[in-house]
Design a protein around this motif. Sequence first.
Motif, PDB file in Angstrom:
ATOM      1  N   ILE A 211       0.852  -1.193   0.000  1.00 28.90           N
ATOM      2  CA  ILE A 211       0.000   0.000   0.000  1.00 28.90           C
ATOM      3  C   ILE A 211       0.889   1.245   0.000  1.00 28.90           C
TER       4      ILE A 211
ATOM      5  N   ILE B 252      -0.532   4.323  -1.633  1.00 26.18           N
ATOM      6  CA  ILE B 252      -1.817   4.879  -1.172  1.00 26.18           C
ATOM      7  C   ILE B 252      -1.783   5.110   0.342  1.00 26.18           C
TER       8      ILE B 252
ATOM      9  N   PHE C 149      -4.228   7.421   2.219  1.00 24.50           N
ATOM     10  CA  PHE C 149      -5.598   6.935   2.436  1.00 24.50           C
ATOM     11  C   PHE C 149      -5.751   6.446   3.876  1.00 24.50           C
ATOM     12  N   TYR C 150      -4.755   5.703   4.343  1.00 21.46           N
ATOM     13  CA  TYR C 150      -4.825   5.141   5.702  1.00 21.46           C
ATOM     14  C   TYR C 150      -4.539   6.197   6.757  1.00 21.46           C
TER      15      TYR C 150
ATOM     16  N   PHE D 140     -11.599   6.673  -7.042  1.00 22.87           N
ATOM     17  CA  PHE D 140     -11.869   6.004  -5.772  1.00 22.87           C
ATOM     18  C   PHE D 140     -12.307   4.578  -6.046  1.00 22.87           C
ATOM     19  N   PRO D 141     -11.684   3.551  -5.454  1.00 24.59           N
ATOM     20  CA  PRO D 141     -10.555   3.633  -4.532  1.00 24.59           C
ATOM     21  C   PRO D 141      -9.370   4.396  -5.135  1.00 24.59           C
ATOM     22  N   PRO D 142      -8.531   4.995  -4.263  1.00 25.68           N
ATOM     23  CA  PRO D 142      -7.418   5.795  -4.775  1.00 25.68           C
ATOM     24  C   PRO D 142      -6.449   4.941  -5.590  1.00 25.68           C
ATOM     25  N   GLN D 143      -5.899   5.536  -6.633  1.00 23.07           N
ATOM     26  CA  GLN D 143      -4.855   4.823  -7.372  1.00 23.07           C
ATOM     27  C   GLN D 143      -3.743   5.771  -7.771  1.00 23.07           C
TER      28      GLN D 143
ATOM     29  N   TYR E 201     -13.572   1.843   7.312  1.00 18.65           N
ATOM     30  CA  TYR E 201     -14.731   2.699   7.031  1.00 18.65           C
ATOM     31  C   TYR E 201     -15.990   1.865   6.912  1.00 18.65           C
TER      32      TYR E 201
END
Lengths: 161, 395
Positions: free
Chosen positions: A39, A42, A45-46, A67-70, A155
């Motif tokens: 990850i 990304i 994101f976390y 989204f999801p982020p890439q 989430y």
Amino acid sequence: MEQKKSIEEFGFPLVVDEKSGALQWLDVRELNIRYTISIENIKPFYEGLRQGKLLTTRCKKCNELYFPPQKDCYKCFSSDMEWIELKREGTLETLTVIFVRPPSFSMYDPYTVAVAKLDDGPKILAWLKGDPRKIRPGQRVRVEIGRRKEGYMMYELVPLG
Amino acid sequence: MSENVAIIGTGHSKFGTRKDVNVAELCWESIKPAFESAGVEPKDIDYFVVGTAGMWSSEAAVPALIAEYAGLEPKGSMRAEAACATGSAAIRVGYTTIKSELADLVLVLGVEKMQESPSSTVIELIGRFGSYFWEFENFGLTFPGYYAMYGTAYMIKYGATEEDFAKVAVKNHYYGAKNPYAQFQREITVETVLKSPYIAWPFKLYDCSPITDGSACVILASEEKVKELGVEEKVWILGQGTGTGTANLSKRKDFTSLPSVVHAAEIAYKIAGIDKDDPVKYLDGADVHDCFTAAEIIAYEDLNFCRRGEGMKLVREEQTYIGGRIPVNIDGGLKAKGHPIGATGVSQAIEAYKQLLQKAEPGRQADIVKGRWLAHNVGGTGHYAYVTVYGLEKR
């Protein structure tokens, strides 16, 4: 256990199939699979989730929102992304209640999985809190950050009103 | 790319719980009759392809396994995989290999021995035919769960009921009862379905296709080979279209249609010379991917057998039984015949062959007037789509 017993009894790891009576070799080699997934690209994101925020990526060059982020934009071939915060409200599109769970989810009661369309555009799939029978078409939901039984943050969708 | 391609031989194992055989033996059950009906031998085969999703069964290198067991060594081969559309992907390889004139005779085998693992392990593995990281890892979607979200959206949009879905299972069991190769050879009622336990709401046990062991085999030949062998019993592959969908369901535009199927159907209809606005006029029947009951209704609409929202009407009016607007899954479908992942697409091709040549068992033979049959095979939840049109007359 079954295997050990049959080895003692027959000299081989054998078992008779109850329904058909057909003789089976009970595999001696067991395989456990657990992946290690990168990850690195990304990470924000976390970090965002930890602060109660839903972050994702947008291409600086063409403004495409992912989204999801890439990491990469397939529209303009750029990898110059910016992290933006999504508003955490949307409308429910569909749901299901998973009664028969995979063994890796056996510690959970039946859970509701839903897809909501966020007001900012993208859709999000997550668990839906609360009684699914009270949900009506067009239900408004909010994305919140909860804790899983395994202890980690994730989430989830919470019905509004 | 001018070579026409025909199915000249078929073989089908009994589908179901097959604790009585191992993987190679299960393969041979369909390979042997395929050779016999085609009138060819292993040494005549130029290339072979095996469709198998694997994971739940012990043998991964099935092409090598059958090279040895069926005497195909040292011919070339590969394994093909496209989730539940694996069988059609294998046919795709055989079809395109002959089309590109790299082979004249190709054996296509589809096989799955899912019951070598306990059903809990199969549920764990099959839930991963989507976006593993974003939709399985944290949200535990199962395969019924993925499609259930389509079922729910369809109910919301068009007012379909769980009873409408149940009627699909009733039809497919009705015909499965007449198919000696089917896993479930018994009829059920709407009550049976509605009283069965929930798997993934709104789907209950009887809305879901089962976990199945089985194999199916076809032998494909070029037009030149068909002439050389003087083959009389054959059906032609008139056209095939393929499509792919997003891994994440959250990336789908809506949940009442699979765009990958719409795309695949458009291509298949075009190549086969079928008017995409009225395909029913050209077809004697179809096999569609009824992994779950609602999926069959959505398939009617994506294939344009009816207008949007009218799929449930076809079911209510029994228009997809023999004698109706278009017979669908009159071999029992995935629901009653069983769904051994890799074998399913090949089994659909065999049903097209049997129906078109009027070799179906008593009580489940459609009227063959137009000479064309359609197979719709979907992998994952529209993650892969294959639509194939078979016909008695070549184009």
